[in-house]
Scaffold this active site. Structure first.
Site, mmCIF file in Angstrom:
data_model
loop_
_atom_site.group_PDB
_atom_site.id
_atom_site.type_symbol
_atom_site.label_atom_id
_atom_site.label_comp_id
_atom_site.label_asym_id
_atom_site.label_seq_id
_atom_site.Cartn_x
_atom_site.Cartn_y
_atom_site.Cartn_z
ATOM 1 N N ASP A 186 0.832 -1.197 0.000
ATOM 2 C CA ASP A 186 0.000 0.000 0.000
ATOM 3 C C ASP A 186 0.872 1.256 0.000
ATOM 4 O O ASP A 186 0.625 2.210 -0.748
ATOM 5 C CB ASP A 186 -0.915 -0.023 1.233
ATOM 6 C CG ASP A 186 -1.748 1.242 1.366
ATOM 7 O OD1 ASP A 186 -2.478 1.573 0.416
ATOM 8 O OD2 ASP A 186 -1.671 1.907 2.410
ATOM 9 N N GLU A 232 -2.052 -5.244 -3.627
ATOM 10 C CA GLU A 232 -1.154 -4.473 -2.758
ATOM 11 C C GLU A 232 -0.063 -5.372 -2.199
ATOM 12 O O GLU A 232 1.116 -4.981 -2.140
ATOM 13 C CB GLU A 232 -1.947 -3.830 -1.625
ATOM 14 C CG GLU A 232 -2.830 -2.677 -2.066
ATOM 15 C CD GLU A 232 -3.586 -2.039 -0.929
ATOM 16 O OE1 GLU A 232 -3.931 -0.849 -1.043
ATOM 17 O OE2 GLU A 232 -3.841 -2.729 0.094
#
Length: 247
Positions: free
Chosen positions: A62, A132
């Site tokens: 992320d 992610e």
């Protein structure tokens, strides 16, 4: 010349082939990518009790993904201000956008998860979370510069329509908060409980606008639940506005 003999079993070779077909490279450390595609619902554990799943890689990915997208937008739009760049980045890395992207890339066929999750609304976030985590694995395997090149060349330029993203709102949480600040309304994202137990647990978020309850949603992450609840709330408010205009 690269050889698949560096991988030890069929599962490793199949994953390496998939990554090469989609992204154009073979992993150095295939175990990182196996971890990236392992959802927490499987609950596999090491001898020391540490759960083996992709949550830590998701956290890292992320951060890396936001940095790569932010750098790309900064260079692509040299005259745009911070607000525009921030909103564009939010749209690209939003849970909705990453979930759609993961479907295009075939992540839904690669993620390993407990089949009981099919019945949950939170299942829709598994692909985006895995993307992610994949970014985090790629960063650890090859470093930032290589990761940036793969994400920009093989993901952003090949699978994202920046102009379309620019013209469409996808971050309902951001839209709702901007509306509340502009129109002087109080919006609360309230964590009202959980559904399920253990690895089946979902976070439940209730949105309250000026003491009135609106959308409620559940997801495996608080961030995902907030986005889903914000989308429900926005559509509910639109319907209210339309009803008011008809009166």
């Amino acid at each position: 010349m690269f050889s698949l003999f560096r991988y030890h079993n069929k599962a490793e070779k199949d994953l390496a082939r998939y990554i090469n077909n989609v992204f154009g490279f073979y992993p150095h450390n295939i175990s990182l990518f196996q971890l990236a595609f392992t959802h927490k619902s499987l609950g596999t554990k090491k001898l020391n009790g540490i759960t083996i799943n992709n949550e830590r890689l998701e956290y890292l990915g992320d951060t890396v993904l936001s940095t790569i997208v932010g750098e790309y937008l900064f260079k692509k739009f040299p005259t745009k201000q911070e607000g525009f760049l921030t909103e564009m980045r939010s749209k690209i890395v939003s849970r909705t956008s990453l979930n759609k992207l993961s479907m295009k890339l075939g992540f839904d066929k690669m993620v390993m998860y407990a089949k009981s999750h099919d019945k949950h609304s939170g299942f829709r976030s598994i692909g985006g979370n895995a993307f992610e985590a994949f970014t985090g694995a790629l960063f650890l395997d090859r470093g930032y510069n290589f990761t940036r090149k793969i994400i920009v060349d093989n993901v952003i330029l090949m699978h994202l329509d920046i102009e379309d993203i620019q013209n469409n709102e996808v971050n309902y949480k951001s839209r709702l908060l901007e509306w509340s600040q502009k129109e002087k309304h109080n919006v609360e994202f309230k964590h009202v409980g959980m559904k399920g137990e253990g690895n089946d647990r979902l976070y439940v978020i209730q949105i309250i606008v000026d003491d009135k309850e609106y959308g409620q949603a559940a997801d495996f992450s608080i961030k995902g639940a907030e986005q889903l609840a914000a989308e429900k709330t926005w559509h509910m408010m639109e319907e209210e506005s339309q009803d008011t205009e008809k009166q």
